[in-house]
Design an enzyme around this catalytic site. Structure first.
Site, PDB file in Angstrom:
ATOM      1  N   LYS A  40     -41.805 131.322  13.069  1.00 22.29           N
ATOM      2  CA  LYS A  40     -41.353 131.304  14.369  1.00 22.29           C
ATOM      3  C   LYS A  40     -41.646 130.117  15.271  1.00 22.29           C
ATOM      4  O   LYS A  40     -42.629 129.479  15.394  1.00 22.29           O
ATOM      5  CB  LYS A  40     -41.928 132.603  15.207  1.00 22.29           C
ATOM      6  CG  LYS A  40     -41.355 132.635  16.536  1.00 22.29           C
ATOM      7  CD  LYS A  40     -41.811 133.886  17.320  1.00 22.29           C
ATOM      8  CE  LYS A  40     -42.969 133.537  18.214  1.00 22.29           C
ATOM      9  NZ  LYS A  40     -42.976 132.828  19.303  1.00 22.29           N
ATOM     10  N   ASP A  67     -36.935 131.095  18.400  1.00 23.35           N
ATOM     11  CA  ASP A  67     -37.443 131.953  19.465  1.00 23.35           C
ATOM     12  C   ASP A  67     -37.224 131.010  20.710  1.00 23.35           C
ATOM     13  O   ASP A  67     -37.870 130.918  21.296  1.00 23.35           O
ATOM     14  CB  ASP A  67     -38.878 132.188  19.287  1.00 23.35           C
ATOM     15  CG  ASP A  67     -39.315 133.032  20.544  1.00 23.35           C
ATOM     16  OD1 ASP A  67     -38.458 133.707  21.251  1.00 23.35           O
ATOM     17  OD2 ASP A  67     -40.585 133.154  20.923  1.00 23.35           O
ATOM     18  N   LYS A  69     -34.613 132.297  23.025  1.00 23.63           N
ATOM     19  CA  LYS A  69     -34.380 133.488  23.898  1.00 23.63           C
ATOM     20  C   LYS A  69     -33.352 133.060  24.848  1.00 23.63           C
ATOM     21  O   LYS A  69     -33.239 132.870  26.179  1.00 23.63           O
ATOM     22  CB  LYS A  69     -35.600 134.014  24.885  1.00 23.63           C
ATOM     23  CG  LYS A  69     -36.721 134.320  24.219  1.00 23.63           C
ATOM     24  CD  LYS A  69     -37.647 135.073  25.155  1.00 23.63           C
ATOM     25  CE  LYS A  69     -38.955 135.553  24.559  1.00 23.63           C
ATOM     26  NZ  LYS A  69     -39.731 134.466  23.867  1.00 23.63           N
ATOM     27  N   ASP A  72     -27.564 132.989  29.223  1.00 26.91           N
ATOM     28  CA  ASP A  72     -26.452 131.996  29.818  1.00 26.91           C
ATOM     29  C   ASP A  72     -25.231 132.934  29.767  1.00 26.91           C
ATOM     30  O   ASP A  72     -25.036 134.046  29.602  1.00 26.91           O
ATOM     31  CB  ASP A  72     -26.544 130.639  29.396  1.00 26.91           C
ATOM     32  CG  ASP A  72     -26.231 129.653  30.375  1.00 26.91           C
ATOM     33  OD1 ASP A  72     -25.370 129.817  31.105  1.00 26.91           O
ATOM     34  OD2 ASP A  72     -27.277 128.615  30.376  1.00 26.91           O
ATOM     35  N   THR A 131     -42.689 141.200  28.498  1.00 35.29           N
ATOM     36  CA  THR A 131     -44.090 142.119  28.725  1.00 35.29           C
ATOM     37  C   THR A 131     -44.729 141.741  29.909  1.00 35.29           C
ATOM     38  O   THR A 131     -45.811 142.074  30.367  1.00 35.29           O
ATOM     39  CB  THR A 131     -44.755 142.113  27.467  1.00 35.29           C
ATOM     40  OG1 THR A 131     -44.798 140.915  26.782  1.00 35.29           O
ATOM     41  CG2 THR A 131     -44.133 143.241  26.450  1.00 35.29           C
ATOM     42  N   ARG A 224     -52.358 133.755  16.837  1.00 35.30           N
ATOM     43  CA  ARG A 224     -53.554 133.449  16.741  1.00 35.30           C
ATOM     44  C   ARG A 224     -54.692 134.288  15.710  1.00 35.30           C
ATOM     45  O   ARG A 224     -55.493 133.960  15.318  1.00 35.30           O
ATOM     46  CB  ARG A 224     -54.268 133.636  18.063  1.00 35.30           C
ATOM     47  CG  ARG A 224     -53.701 132.524  18.996  1.00 35.30           C
ATOM     48  CD  ARG A 224     -53.857 132.595  20.357  1.00 35.30           C
ATOM     49  NE  ARG A 224     -52.943 133.892  20.883  1.00 35.30           N
ATOM     50  CZ  ARG A 224     -52.988 134.300  21.923  1.00 35.30           C
ATOM     51  NH1 ARG A 224     -53.673 133.674  23.117  1.00 35.30           N
ATOM     52  NH2 ARG A 224     -52.186 135.183  22.485  1.00 35.30           N
TER      53      ARG A 224
HETATM   54  O1  C5P Z   1     -51.212 134.523  19.073  1.00 37.76           O
HETATM   55  P1  C5P Z   1     -50.302 135.518  19.189  1.00 37.76           P
HETATM   56  O2  C5P Z   1     -50.334 136.609  17.880  1.00 37.76           O
HETATM   57  O3  C5P Z   1     -50.497 136.600  20.505  1.00 37.76           O
HETATM   58  O4  C5P Z   1     -48.611 135.170  19.104  1.00 37.76           O
HETATM   59  C1  C5P Z   1     -47.724 136.069  19.386  1.00 37.76           C
HETATM   60  C2  C5P Z   1     -46.393 135.231  19.649  1.00 37.76           C
HETATM   61  O5  C5P Z   1     -45.341 136.181  19.969  1.00 37.76           O
HETATM   62  C3  C5P Z   1     -46.328 134.219  20.607  1.00 37.76           C
HETATM   63  O6  C5P Z   1     -45.468 132.899  19.982  1.00 37.76           O
HETATM   64  C4  C5P Z   1     -45.863 134.879  21.747  1.00 37.76           C
HETATM   65  O7  C5P Z   1     -45.168 133.931  22.633  1.00 37.76           O
HETATM   66  C5  C5P Z   1     -45.066 135.605  21.351  1.00 37.76           C
HETATM   67  N1  C5P Z   1     -44.648 136.892  22.208  1.00 37.76           N
HETATM   68  C6  C5P Z   1     -45.670 137.670  22.566  1.00 37.76           C
HETATM   69  N2  C5P Z   1     -45.555 138.792  23.483  1.00 37.76           N
HETATM   70  C7  C5P Z   1     -44.414 139.101  23.797  1.00 37.76           C
HETATM   71  C8  C5P Z   1     -43.104 138.423  23.275  1.00 37.76           C
HETATM   72  C9  C5P Z   1     -43.600 137.307  22.324  1.00 37.76           C
HETATM   73  O8  C5P Z   1     -46.637 137.495  22.373  1.00 37.76           O
HETATM   74  N3  C5P Z   1     -43.984 140.104  24.518  1.00 37.76           N
END
Ligand code: C5P
Length: 250
Positions: A40, A67, A69, A72, A131, A224
């Site tokens: 991503k 990603d 998003k 427009d 979220t 992460r």
């Molecule tokens: O590090 P982690 O597993 O939390 O990363 C999750 C990924 O998903 C990040 O790129 C974050 O921006 C994205 N994301 C999220 N929650 C959302 C939408 C997207 O964590 N509601």
């Protein structure tokens, strides 16, 4: 227990390339190619480095979820989506709140562009409610529904307008499947391991990969739990095992 192939489970894992340097991105691409289903690329990386990051992923024959998003006027999103098709991405997202006209025009433009280029059209997923927004925030913007209702209604609208599916938080998967069925794609971030990785971070509503897949997610986005693990490839393998178990438990 159903026998789920490792490949099928791997395809469902999207690694979030949330890094700030191009060099660091390349080293993750090198390490994880073949071990995850997709990479991503988000706003931070794409704004800093542009299409060359996409090219670097494609050079390794790996798939890309762009990603950005898009949100427009319909014409602008449709043209941006065509640019994404030309880049060769496998999935990209738009905001459902851009409206059904924006989504329909985008889907048509993507179909047309992919057909002209004779390539597979990318999966188009709609973001329903960020979220980071709670009911108070939604009310402040002018939405009269609460977040739970809005997620379902925006998802229904986006799918009816032709989107392949939605990006949904772990807590929304069950409600989406119950209300709208199984015939659309759900991509879910916010994945954390059960007992194995207990690192405090900013994700509040989480599910394990096993729970999310069992509940009906088609893809999970993981950053992460892999990138901050002592042994990223081992963490990746554990998540793929959980995905396989989640698929088998459906
Ligand atoms: O590090 P982690 O597993 O939390 O990363 C999750 C990924 O998903 C990040 O790129 C974050 O921006 C994205 N994301 C999220 N929650 C959302 C939408 C997207 O964590 N509601």
């Amino acid at each position: 227990m159903k026998n789920i192939s490792n490949n099928r489970a791997t395809d469902k894992l999207i690694f979030a390339l949330d890094v700030q340097s191009y060099k660091e991105a390349l080293s993750w691409i090198d390490l994880l190619s073949g071990h995850v289903g997709m990479f991503k690329v988000g706003k931070e990386l794409f704004t800093a480095f542009g299409p060359k990051i996409v090219d670097s992923i494609k050079e390794k024959n790996q798939k890309i979820f762009l990603d950005l998003k898009f949100h427009d006027i319909p014409n602008t999103v449709a043209r941006a989506a065509q640019a994404a098709v030309k880049l060769g991405v496998d999935m990209f997202n738009i905001h459902a709140s851009g409206g059904s006209k924006m989504i329909r025009e985008t889907v048509l433009a993507v179909d047309d562009c992919a057909a002209n280029l004779k390539i597979k059209k990318p999966v188009i997923v709609a973001v329903t409610v960020l979220t980071s927004l709670d009911d108070h925030d939604l009310n402040e913007i002018g939405f009269k529904k609460n977040a739970d209702e809005l997620v379902i209604d925006l998802a229904r609208m986006a799918i009816t307008a032709g989107a392949s599916g939605v990006v949904a938080s772990p807590r929304d998967i069950y409600a989406l499947r119950n209300n709208l069925g199984n015939d659309f794609v759900i991509v879910t971030p916010g994945i954390r391991a059960g007992e194995k990785i207990k690192k405090a971070d900013d994700q509040k509503r989480t599910l394990s990969a096993y729970e999310a897949i069992k509940a009906g997610a088609d893809y999970i986005v993981v950053g992460r739990p892999i990138s901050a693990a002592e042994k990223p490839l081992v963490a990746c393998g554990q998540i793929i095992q959980e995905i396989a178990e989640g698929l088998a438990a459906r």
